[in-house]
Design a protein around this motif. Structure first.
Motif, mmCIF file in Angstrom:
data_model
loop_
_atom_site.group_PDB
_atom_site.id
_atom_site.type_symbol
_atom_site.label_atom_id
_atom_site.label_comp_id
_atom_site.label_asym_id
_atom_site.label_seq_id
_atom_site.Cartn_x
_atom_site.Cartn_y
_atom_site.Cartn_z
ATOM 1 N N SER A 66 0.826 -1.212 0.000
ATOM 2 C CA SER A 66 0.000 0.000 0.000
ATOM 3 C C SER A 66 0.858 1.260 0.000
ATOM 4 O O SER A 66 0.532 2.250 -0.661
ATOM 5 N N ARG A 67 1.956 1.230 0.739
ATOM 6 C CA ARG A 67 2.852 2.405 0.735
ATOM 7 C C ARG A 67 3.444 2.639 -0.642
ATOM 8 O O ARG A 67 3.675 3.771 -1.060
ATOM 9 N N ASN A 68 3.709 1.544 -1.356
ATOM 10 C CA ASN A 68 4.320 1.669 -2.684
ATOM 11 C C ASN A 68 3.335 2.096 -3.762
ATOM 12 O O ASN A 68 3.688 2.870 -4.653
ATOM 13 N N VAL A 69 2.105 1.565 -3.718
ATOM 14 C CA VAL A 69 1.173 1.819 -4.830
ATOM 15 C C VAL A 69 0.073 2.817 -4.491
ATOM 16 O O VAL A 69 -0.503 3.432 -5.386
ATOM 17 N N GLY A 70 -0.300 2.970 -3.211
ATOM 18 C CA GLY A 70 -1.167 4.044 -2.785
ATOM 19 C C GLY A 70 -2.629 3.984 -3.159
ATOM 20 O O GLY A 70 -3.347 4.956 -2.946
ATOM 21 N N LYS B 32 2.835 7.249 -3.857
ATOM 22 C CA LYS B 32 3.532 6.715 -2.682
ATOM 23 C C LYS B 32 2.900 7.282 -1.425
ATOM 24 O O LYS B 32 2.601 8.475 -1.350
ATOM 25 N N ILE B 33 2.660 6.418 -0.429
ATOM 26 C CA ILE B 33 2.157 6.873 0.869
ATOM 27 C C ILE B 33 3.296 6.770 1.877
ATOM 28 O O ILE B 33 3.855 5.690 2.101
ATOM 29 N N ASN B 34 3.656 7.894 2.472
ATOM 30 C CA ASN B 34 4.700 7.898 3.487
ATOM 31 C C ASN B 34 4.104 7.578 4.854
ATOM 32 O O ASN B 34 2.892 7.719 5.063
ATOM 33 N N LEU B 35 4.945 7.147 5.773
ATOM 34 C CA LEU B 35 4.470 6.754 7.103
ATOM 35 C C LEU B 35 3.812 7.908 7.851
ATOM 36 O O LEU B 35 2.946 7.696 8.706
ATOM 37 N N ASP B 36 4.206 9.151 7.529
ATOM 38 C CA ASP B 36 3.598 10.299 8.209
ATOM 39 C C ASP B 36 2.272 10.702 7.587
ATOM 40 O O ASP B 36 1.646 11.686 8.009
ATOM 41 N N GLY B 37 1.833 9.938 6.561
ATOM 42 C CA GLY B 37 0.545 10.223 5.935
ATOM 43 C C GLY B 37 0.642 11.073 4.687
ATOM 44 O O GLY B 37 -0.335 11.198 3.942
ATOM 45 N N GLY C 113 -12.093 -2.818 3.046
ATOM 46 C CA GLY C 113 -13.437 -2.512 3.505
ATOM 47 C C GLY C 113 -13.504 -2.060 4.945
ATOM 48 O O GLY C 113 -14.472 -1.395 5.356
ATOM 49 N N VAL C 114 -12.469 -2.399 5.735
ATOM 50 C CA VAL C 114 -12.501 -2.055 7.167
ATOM 51 C C VAL C 114 -11.414 -1.054 7.558
ATOM 52 O O VAL C 114 -11.473 -0.473 8.651
ATOM 53 N N LEU C 115 -10.428 -0.854 6.671
ATOM 54 C CA LEU C 115 -9.343 0.084 6.959
ATOM 55 C C LEU C 115 -9.149 1.020 5.771
ATOM 56 O O LEU C 115 -9.245 0.587 4.609
ATOM 57 N N SER C 116 -8.841 2.267 6.026
ATOM 58 C CA SER C 116 -8.488 3.170 4.935
ATOM 59 C C SER C 116 -7.100 2.792 4.416
ATOM 60 O O SER C 116 -6.332 2.099 5.103
ATOM 61 N N LEU C 117 -6.770 3.247 3.213
ATOM 62 C CA LEU C 117 -5.444 2.958 2.654
ATOM 63 C C LEU C 117 -4.337 3.487 3.561
ATOM 64 O O LEU C 117 -3.302 2.837 3.720
ATOM 65 N N HIS C 118 -4.563 4.642 4.172
ATOM 66 C CA HIS C 118 -3.558 5.206 5.083
ATOM 67 C C HIS C 118 -3.413 4.342 6.326
ATOM 68 O O HIS C 118 -2.308 4.170 6.849
ATOM 69 N N GLU C 119 -4.503 3.772 6.811
ATOM 70 C CA GLU C 119 -4.429 2.877 7.976
ATOM 71 C C GLU C 119 -3.716 1.579 7.624
ATOM 72 O O GLU C 119 -2.968 1.035 8.446
ATOM 73 N N ILE C 120 -3.933 1.074 6.428
ATOM 74 C CA ILE C 120 -3.222 -0.133 5.981
ATOM 75 C C ILE C 120 -1.731 0.161 5.879
ATOM 76 O O ILE C 120 -0.889 -0.601 6.365
ATOM 77 N N ALA C 121 -1.397 1.289 5.247
ATOM 78 C CA ALA C 121 0.010 1.641 5.020
ATOM 79 C C ALA C 121 0.751 1.932 6.322
ATOM 80 O O ALA C 121 1.951 1.656 6.433
ATOM 81 N N ALA C 122 0.032 2.487 7.314
ATOM 82 C CA ALA C 122 0.684 2.901 8.560
ATOM 83 C C ALA C 122 0.442 1.931 9.710
ATOM 84 O O ALA C 122 0.693 2.265 10.871
ATOM 85 N N ALA C 123 -0.026 0.717 9.416
ATOM 86 C CA ALA C 123 -0.292 -0.270 10.466
ATOM 87 C C ALA C 123 0.960 -0.493 11.316
ATOM 88 O O ALA C 123 2.074 -0.578 10.798
ATOM 89 N N SER C 124 0.786 -0.566 12.629
ATOM 90 C CA SER C 124 1.919 -0.747 13.537
ATOM 91 C C SER C 124 2.713 -2.003 13.192
ATOM 92 O O SER C 124 2.158 -3.097 13.111
#
Length: 472
Positions: free
Chosen positions: A37-41, A206-211, A280-291
């Motif tokens: 997700s961080r790579n393709v966004g 690209k999605i960075n960890l800071d959003g 369906g349950v997480l936004s792309l940013h939540e997927i990319a920034a998952a702990s």
């Protein structure tokens, strides 16, 4: 070399299919979607990466069916490369397989088991120190992973039936668990989240960890897809392990090809469905920034609230335990075949009283445990993906070579879609490897160096073997 005993054909189609599926599903599906997700966004490209990987895996599995029917012997891919090309190529595969591909994977899966055990028993945390040797600190997670690897190795030295029972039970359990997670997740879909994720599904960035986000140039986008596929290919790898254990499968000329097709299809459907559920349950940013990239934990917390973490921890423990059993069971058969060719420790080419390569299992165990202690298995696994795909391409091209060299050879099963599908896989594999060389060279050179180191080792072994023969 003579054998004291012979392999016992004990695995039915169901067992072989569970070996394929069980060896593929480890911890990757629960984690790697964060990096993708961080790579393709975008959701569209996230699913596309898994679709492309699934298509490549299915195509390769269908192609391997022809080779497995021609050479239903222990060693699988190692044997196919030797028959199609030469002993040097097959040795280079076996060399990298023993040093990294199989043993480092066993270590990585073992440590993943331990890390998620720590959710339930914090004393096994990777952040704690169990032993401090000065030059090396060892965490409880590393110690637990070694215990699991040693335990599963022992179980598999007791005969094929011992490993078969664990494999079938644990694979069925994790397939049903993943299916349950998908169903509950689909019922928990948030319409706003779903619409947000899919409203602009092909906007790659690209999605960075800071959003924050960044746009790609056209060529850089291809590099992002290739980098994303490193994770999905690793998560879908090890499907070929069933070919290594051909000597212990009933009616191997039929059942290996069928198990490859069924196992890879089941896992591909599960993987794509799981990722659709994530969106369906997480936004792309939540997927990319998952702990710690633990997407499944984040999704499960949305689905099951407070119990989500425990549920996923248990699922991953079951998944990685069964996965490692399959990897350990199958891997030693490659070294067994190498030993029969005079290219490995001779004792590995003998079976124990339980008709399994016991010494080979323990040698594999030692190297895997060393990888557990090193903590570097994860980096090398990323870097070996390039080499894994290169050997898949070589093996599939072996179908064309063998049809030219041995046109009259018996082929109980012929590759579906030949020559289109095998050619398509080779083109896709070349594209993937070329993009990695251009955009992610750090994913290519370490695996290549390890593999190429096998060339001088091969000639040294041959030279020593020739001297031994002359002295006899």
């Amino acid at each position: 070399m003579t054998e004291n005993t012979s392999f016992k054909p004990s695995l039915k189609l169901m067992d072989a299919t569970m070996l394929v599926a069980g060896s593929m599903i480890g911890s990757g599906i629960f984690i790697v979607s964060a990096d993708i997700s961080r790579n393709v966004g975008s959701s569209g490209w996230l699913i596309f990466v898994w679709l492309i990987t699934g298509f490549m895996t299915l195509t390769a599995a269908l192609s391997y069916g022809e080779l497995s029917a021609m050479f239903p012997k222990a060693g699988g891919q190692y044997v196919y490369l030797k028959e199609a090309f030469n002993p040097l190529i097959s040795f280079m595969y076996g060399w990298s397989f023993f040093l990294v591909i199989q043993t480092a994977t066993i270590a990585a899966v073992g440590v993943a088991f331990a890390k998620f055990t720590a959710y339930l028993i914090p004393q096994f945390s990777e952040d704690l120190v169990a032993l401090d040797l000065g030059f090396l600190t060892i965490s409880p997670a590393q110690l637990l992973s070694i215990i699991i690897i040693v335990f599963l190795t022992y179980i598999n030295t007791q005969g094929i039936n011992s490993g078969k029972i664990i494999q079938t039970v644990f694979t069925l359990t994790k397939l049903l668990s993943l299916l349950g997670l998908i169903i509950f997740g689909l019922f928990a879909i948030k319409p706003d989240t779903w619409n947000l994720n899919w409203s602009n599904m092909w906007d790659m960035h690209k999605i960075n960890l800071d959003g924050s986000t960044a746009q790609y140039t056209t060529m850089a986008a291809f590099g992002a897809i290739a980098a994303s596929m490193v994770g999905s290919i690793f998560s879908s790898d090890a499907w070929n392990n069933v070919t290594f254990i051909a000597g212990e499968i009933k009616n191997p000329k039929r059942n290996i090809g069928l198990s490859l097709a069924l196992g890879t299809l089941i896992v591909t459907v599960i993987y794509i469905s799981t990722n659709i559920m994530y969106t369906g349950v997480l936004s792309l940013h939540e997927i990319a920034a998952a702990s710690k990239d633990r997407v499944a934990v984040a999704a499960s917390q949305q689905i099951f609230a407070g119990a989500g973490t425990v549920i996923i921890a248990l699922m991953i423990m079951v998944s990685t335990f069964g996965c490692n059993n399959g990897l350990i069971m199958a891997g030693a058969r490659v070294y067994y075949s190498m030993a029969h060719d005079g290219l490995f420790i001779r004792r590995v080419g003998k079976l124990n009283k339980n008709s399994v390569p016991g010494f080979g299992l323990w040698i594999q165990c030692i190297v895997a445990c060393l990888w557990c202690l090193s903590g570097k298995y994860g980096d090398l696994l990323d870097m070996i993906s390039f080499v894994v795909v290169v050997f898949y391409m070589l093996t599939i091209s072996g179908i064309f070579v063998l049809r030219a060299k041995r046109p009259l050879a018996e082929r109980p099963y012929k590759a579906i879609g030949y020559p289109v599908l095998p050619i398509l896989y080779i083109i896709m594999g070349l594209t993937f490897c070329t993009l990695l060389i251009i955009y992610k060279p750090n994913y290519t050179w370490p695996g290549l160096i390890i593999t190429l180191m096998g060339i001088p080792v091969y000639y040294l072994i041959k030279k020593l073997d020739k001297k031994a023969l002359l002295s006899d």
